[in-house]
Write a protein that holds these residues in place. Sequence first.
Motif, mmCIF file in Angstrom:
data_model
loop_
_atom_site.group_PDB
_atom_site.id
_atom_site.type_symbol
_atom_site.label_atom_id
_atom_site.label_comp_id
_atom_site.label_asym_id
_atom_site.label_seq_id
_atom_site.Cartn_x
_atom_site.Cartn_y
_atom_site.Cartn_z
ATOM 1 N N GLY A 1 0.822 -1.216 0.000
ATOM 2 C CA GLY A 1 0.000 0.000 0.000
ATOM 3 C C GLY A 1 0.850 1.258 0.000
ATOM 4 O O GLY A 1 0.558 2.227 -0.731
ATOM 5 N N ASN A 2 1.917 1.284 0.798
ATOM 6 C CA ASN A 2 2.815 2.452 0.841
ATOM 7 C C ASN A 2 3.520 2.662 -0.497
ATOM 8 O O ASN A 2 3.703 3.803 -0.949
ATOM 9 N N PHE A 3 3.931 1.553 -1.135
ATOM 10 C CA PHE A 3 4.594 1.658 -2.445
ATOM 11 C C PHE A 3 3.649 2.255 -3.489
ATOM 12 O O PHE A 3 4.037 3.154 -4.257
ATOM 13 N N LEU A 4 2.417 1.751 -3.529
ATOM 14 C CA LEU A 4 1.449 2.257 -4.508
ATOM 15 C C LEU A 4 1.094 3.717 -4.248
ATOM 16 O O LEU A 4 0.891 4.499 -5.184
ATOM 17 N N GLU A 5 1.044 4.065 -2.958
ATOM 18 C CA GLU A 5 0.633 5.432 -2.609
ATOM 19 C C GLU A 5 1.755 6.441 -2.820
ATOM 20 O O GLU A 5 1.515 7.542 -3.345
ATOM 21 N N HIS A 6 2.983 6.101 -2.420
ATOM 22 C CA HIS A 6 4.079 7.078 -2.460
ATOM 23 C C HIS A 6 4.862 7.041 -3.771
ATOM 24 O O HIS A 6 5.258 8.085 -4.283
ATOM 25 N N LYS A 7 5.082 5.859 -4.312
ATOM 26 C CA LYS A 7 5.879 5.746 -5.538
ATOM 27 C C LYS A 7 5.034 5.942 -6.794
ATOM 28 O O LYS A 7 5.431 6.644 -7.724
ATOM 29 N N LEU A 8 3.869 5.298 -6.858
ATOM 30 C CA LEU A 8 3.014 5.392 -8.040
ATOM 31 C C LEU A 8 1.943 6.469 -7.919
ATOM 32 O O LEU A 8 1.119 6.631 -8.827
ATOM 33 N N LYS A 9 1.922 7.171 -6.774
ATOM 34 C CA LYS A 9 1.025 8.312 -6.553
ATOM 35 C C LYS A 9 -0.457 7.937 -6.627
ATOM 36 O O LYS A 9 -1.298 8.715 -7.087
ATOM 37 N N PHE A 10 -0.786 6.700 -6.157
ATOM 38 C CA PHE A 10 -2.187 6.312 -6.069
ATOM 39 C C PHE A 10 -2.821 7.022 -4.873
ATOM 40 O O PHE A 10 -2.150 7.363 -3.911
ATOM 41 N N LYS A 11 -4.139 7.220 -4.957
ATOM 42 C CA LYS A 11 -4.856 7.711 -3.781
ATOM 43 C C LYS A 11 -4.937 6.610 -2.735
ATOM 44 O O LYS A 11 -4.806 5.430 -3.051
ATOM 45 N N ARG A 12 -5.145 7.026 -1.475
ATOM 46 C CA ARG A 12 -5.141 6.059 -0.380
ATOM 47 C C ARG A 12 -6.159 4.933 -0.614
ATOM 48 O O ARG A 12 -5.841 3.745 -0.462
ATOM 49 N N SER A 13 -7.380 5.300 -0.968
ATOM 50 C CA SER A 13 -8.419 4.281 -1.156
ATOM 51 C C SER A 13 -8.092 3.352 -2.321
ATOM 52 O O SER A 13 -8.314 2.143 -2.252
ATOM 53 N N LEU A 14 -7.523 3.911 -3.408
ATOM 54 C CA LEU A 14 -7.183 3.096 -4.570
ATOM 55 C C LEU A 14 -6.027 2.144 -4.266
ATOM 56 O O LEU A 14 -6.053 0.966 -4.647
ATOM 57 N N SER A 15 -4.999 2.646 -3.571
ATOM 58 C CA SER A 15 -3.857 1.792 -3.210
ATOM 59 C C SER A 15 -4.294 0.661 -2.285
ATOM 60 O O SER A 15 -3.836 -0.482 -2.411
ATOM 61 N N THR A 16 -5.207 0.976 -1.375
ATOM 62 C CA THR A 16 -5.731 -0.042 -0.467
ATOM 63 C C THR A 16 -6.531 -1.087 -1.228
ATOM 64 O O THR A 16 -6.395 -2.298 -0.992
ATOM 65 N N LEU A 17 -7.377 -0.625 -2.171
ATOM 66 C CA LEU A 17 -8.202 -1.545 -2.957
ATOM 67 C C LEU A 17 -7.335 -2.478 -3.802
ATOM 68 O O LEU A 17 -7.590 -3.688 -3.860
ATOM 69 N N VAL A 18 -6.291 -1.936 -4.426
ATOM 70 C CA VAL A 18 -5.390 -2.757 -5.246
ATOM 71 C C VAL A 18 -4.660 -3.781 -4.382
ATOM 72 O O VAL A 18 -4.494 -4.944 -4.774
ATOM 73 N N SER A 19 -4.236 -3.375 -3.181
ATOM 74 C CA SER A 19 -3.542 -4.298 -2.276
ATOM 75 C C SER A 19 -4.439 -5.465 -1.878
ATOM 76 O O SER A 19 -4.010 -6.622 -1.871
ATOM 77 N N VAL A 20 -5.695 -5.152 -1.558
ATOM 78 C CA VAL A 20 -6.640 -6.201 -1.165
ATOM 79 C C VAL A 20 -6.947 -7.120 -2.345
ATOM 80 O O VAL A 20 -7.056 -8.347 -2.185
#
Length: 369
Positions: free
Chosen positions: A49-68
């Motif tokens: 989730g941190n990688f998607l949010e900080h490196k790929l600039k995903f929004k918090r909800s989107l990074s969480t959804l992709v992780s799940v």
Amino acid sequence: MKEKLSFLPKLALVLFCLISLTYIAILGQSLLAPLLFSFLMAILLLPVGNFLEHKLKFKRSLSTLVSVILMIAVIGGIIYFFGNQLSDLWADWPLLKEKANVSYHELQKWISHTFGVNSQKQLDYLNDSTEKALATSAAIVATTLATLSSTLLFLGFTLLFTFFILNYRRVLFTFLTSVFREEHKEKVTEIVSQIQYIIKKYIIGLFLQMLIVTVLMITVLSLLGVKYAVLLGLVAGIFNVVPYLGIFFALLVSCLITFATAGAGKVLLVLIAFVGVHAIDGNVLMPLVVGSKVKINALFAFIGIVVGEMIWGISGMFLCIPYLAMLKIIFDRVDNLKPWGILMGEEHKPDKKKRVYRITKKIKLEEKD
């Protein structure tokens, strides 16, 4: 007398809290078991989730959804592979029944020859057992349906809780640090980061251990010519996640299937293979892969497994070790609770160099005197 009186109320309060928490855990199993399991999954998925949010600039909800979704894909892949292996077993079911029937008659002759119990008495006993089983068949079907529905409910709650914990992780962390006084915030932050690090390493190590045990069992059983080696190896790897008791259940299932497909001779080889792999797992894989991330001694680990099974069944057996590790981290960093941390941990061997240094220093002081 005063100390004795002050100790008894403290002991009564501790016992009351333990009984209350256990009762709440039993009542709230449907909610608390998936919540605690989701917390472990959230810790495991936090780096993603941190990688998607900080490196790929995903929004918090989107990074969480992709992780799940990634977690669902991995679990779905394992279930699909396991289902394919079970379908092969189901396709060979008539042949298995025939071989099991032959093995049964051989066993029947052996019992009759060894113990002097004739075949008619054995059949009477089996018929009596069958009638009792049929009488309770409705209860068995009801229990099976209840177990299936509770499993689906558990999976549904786990996915939802994992999403919410990951999505609102900063809110939860801020709440946790705000509960304590300002002077304790640094220690609370240290405990939280230590729990996150150790539990993440423990879960990753556990999955690596499960993978290695699965590959080892598949290899050994394939070399022995055991049918359904992949299925039995997968069962051994998955149930190895439950410490101490899981390997015995996997061994029982493997022995039954091997007995039905290859007879009693192969069962002995399967038993030796399980003992050998379990010895390698306990003495090499566990210290090397999982390491000393969770420093809980065997006594408390076994007590935790038994208590977890009594309260929550299989899910309690799996959850007990990581949460005991969390408790130990807290105990080791809170002054009043340090004795409990020592009790739960492994025995520390004294450093020989330090002991020699202390003895030498003592001798020199005595010589000066």
